[in-house]
Motif scaffolding. Structure first.
Motif, short mmCIF file in Angstrom:
data_model
loop_
_atom_site.label_atom_id
_atom_site.label_comp_id
_atom_site.label_asym_id
_atom_site.label_seq_id
_atom_site.Cartn_x
_atom_site.Cartn_y
_atom_site.Cartn_z
N SER A 131 0.83 -1.21 0.00
CA SER A 131 0.00 0.00 0.00
C SER A 131 0.86 1.25 0.00
O SER A 131 0.59 2.21 -0.74
CB SER A 131 -0.93 0.01 1.21
N LEU A 132 1.91 1.26 0.80
CA LEU A 132 2.80 2.42 0.85
C LEU A 132 3.47 2.64 -0.51
O LEU A 132 3.53 3.77 -1.00
CB LEU A 132 3.86 2.24 1.94
N CYS A 133 3.94 1.57 -1.10
CA CYS A 133 4.59 1.69 -2.43
C CYS A 133 3.61 2.22 -3.46
O CYS A 133 3.96 3.07 -4.28
CB CYS A 133 5.13 0.34 -2.88
N GLN A 134 2.39 1.73 -3.42
CA GLN A 134 1.40 2.20 -4.39
C GLN A 134 1.03 3.65 -4.14
O GLN A 134 0.87 4.42 -5.08
CB GLN A 134 0.16 1.31 -4.35
N LEU A 135 0.92 4.05 -2.89
CA LEU A 135 0.64 5.46 -2.61
C LEU A 135 1.78 6.35 -3.07
O LEU A 135 1.56 7.47 -3.53
CB LEU A 135 0.36 5.65 -1.11
N LEU A 136 3.01 5.85 -2.97
CA LEU A 136 4.15 6.62 -3.45
C LEU A 136 4.17 6.75 -4.98
O LEU A 136 4.85 7.62 -5.52
CB LEU A 136 5.46 5.99 -2.96
N SER A 137 3.41 5.90 -5.64
CA SER A 137 3.36 5.99 -7.11
C SER A 137 2.73 7.30 -7.57
O SER A 137 2.81 7.65 -8.75
CB SER A 137 2.62 4.79 -7.69
N HIS A 190 6.35 13.63 -11.57
CA HIS A 190 7.47 13.51 -12.51
C HIS A 190 7.05 13.92 -13.91
O HIS A 190 7.81 14.57 -14.63
CB HIS A 190 8.02 12.09 -12.52
N LEU A 228 3.94 9.96 -7.02
CA LEU A 228 5.09 10.74 -7.47
C LEU A 228 5.26 10.70 -8.98
O LEU A 228 5.80 11.63 -9.58
CB LEU A 228 6.37 10.25 -6.78
N GLU A 229 4.78 9.61 -9.62
CA GLU A 229 4.85 9.51 -11.08
C GLU A 229 4.14 10.69 -11.74
O GLU A 229 4.60 11.22 -12.74
CB GLU A 229 4.19 8.22 -11.56
N ASN A 271 -4.85 3.03 -6.60
CA ASN A 271 -5.03 3.44 -5.20
C ASN A 271 -6.46 3.22 -4.72
O ASN A 271 -6.68 2.82 -3.58
CB ASN A 271 -4.59 4.89 -5.02
#
Length: 165
Positions: free
Chosen positions: A2-8, A14, A10-11, A35
């Motif tokens: 979940s944390l990794c997906q929430l950090l997505s 970018h 950032l894409e 998400n």
């Protein structure tokens, strides 16, 4: 996960900052779709142990493993023809599998959503999930059509450049 997906998310930044060359709206929709699936469906304890969730995470990760190395090589101005082909050829059937699996995940979550839906609400959560599945089908169809166009464009451009050399 979940944390990794929430950090997505950032894409999206970018793309907005020009670090990555991609269309902002489709990537925003893709990130939000993932998400929403995590928040609405996969966080249910009854769904977490289902095989479709494991398959969904696997497909998402494979898709990212195809996309990110290609994007990194492009940013470094060292594009690889094999990574280009993998990115724009293998990605399409994997994306279709991922969307189909996502639909199955949402469908399997519907019986668990009914008890949690508020009785005072005019629209029940399962109805919203059915609407989500309809939008997912339409959006995935448009995305595959766009991916096929991008594949043709990028591969033709790359092979024309290679022939000129």
């Amino acid at each position: 996960m979940s944390l990794c997906q929430l950090l997505s998310i950032l894409e999206v930044f970018h793309i907005a900052d020009g670090i990555e060359k991609a269309r902002l709206l489709p990537r925003f929709i893709q990130v939000m779709e993932k998400n929403i699936l995590l928040i609405m469906v996969i966080m249910l304890e009854e769904i977490q142990s289902k095989p479709v969730v494991c398959a969904q995470f696997f497909l998402w990760n494979i898709l990212d493993l195809l996309r990110y190395p290609h994007e990194l090589l492009c940013v470094m101005e060292r594009p690889s023809i094999s990574m280009l082909w993998l990115r724009y050829s293998l990605w399409i059937p994997l994306y279709i599998l991922s969307v189909a699996n996502e639909g199955v995940t949402v469908y399997q979550a519907m019986p668990y959503m009914e008890p949690s839906a508020s009785s005072s609400a005019y629209i029940h959560l399962p109805f919203l999930l059915m609407l989500y599945l309809s939008l997912l089908t339409v959006g995935a169809s448009l995305t595959v059509w766009q991916l096929l166009k991008e594949r043709k464009h990028h591969l033709e451009k790359r092979f024309k450049r290679k022939k000129k050399k």
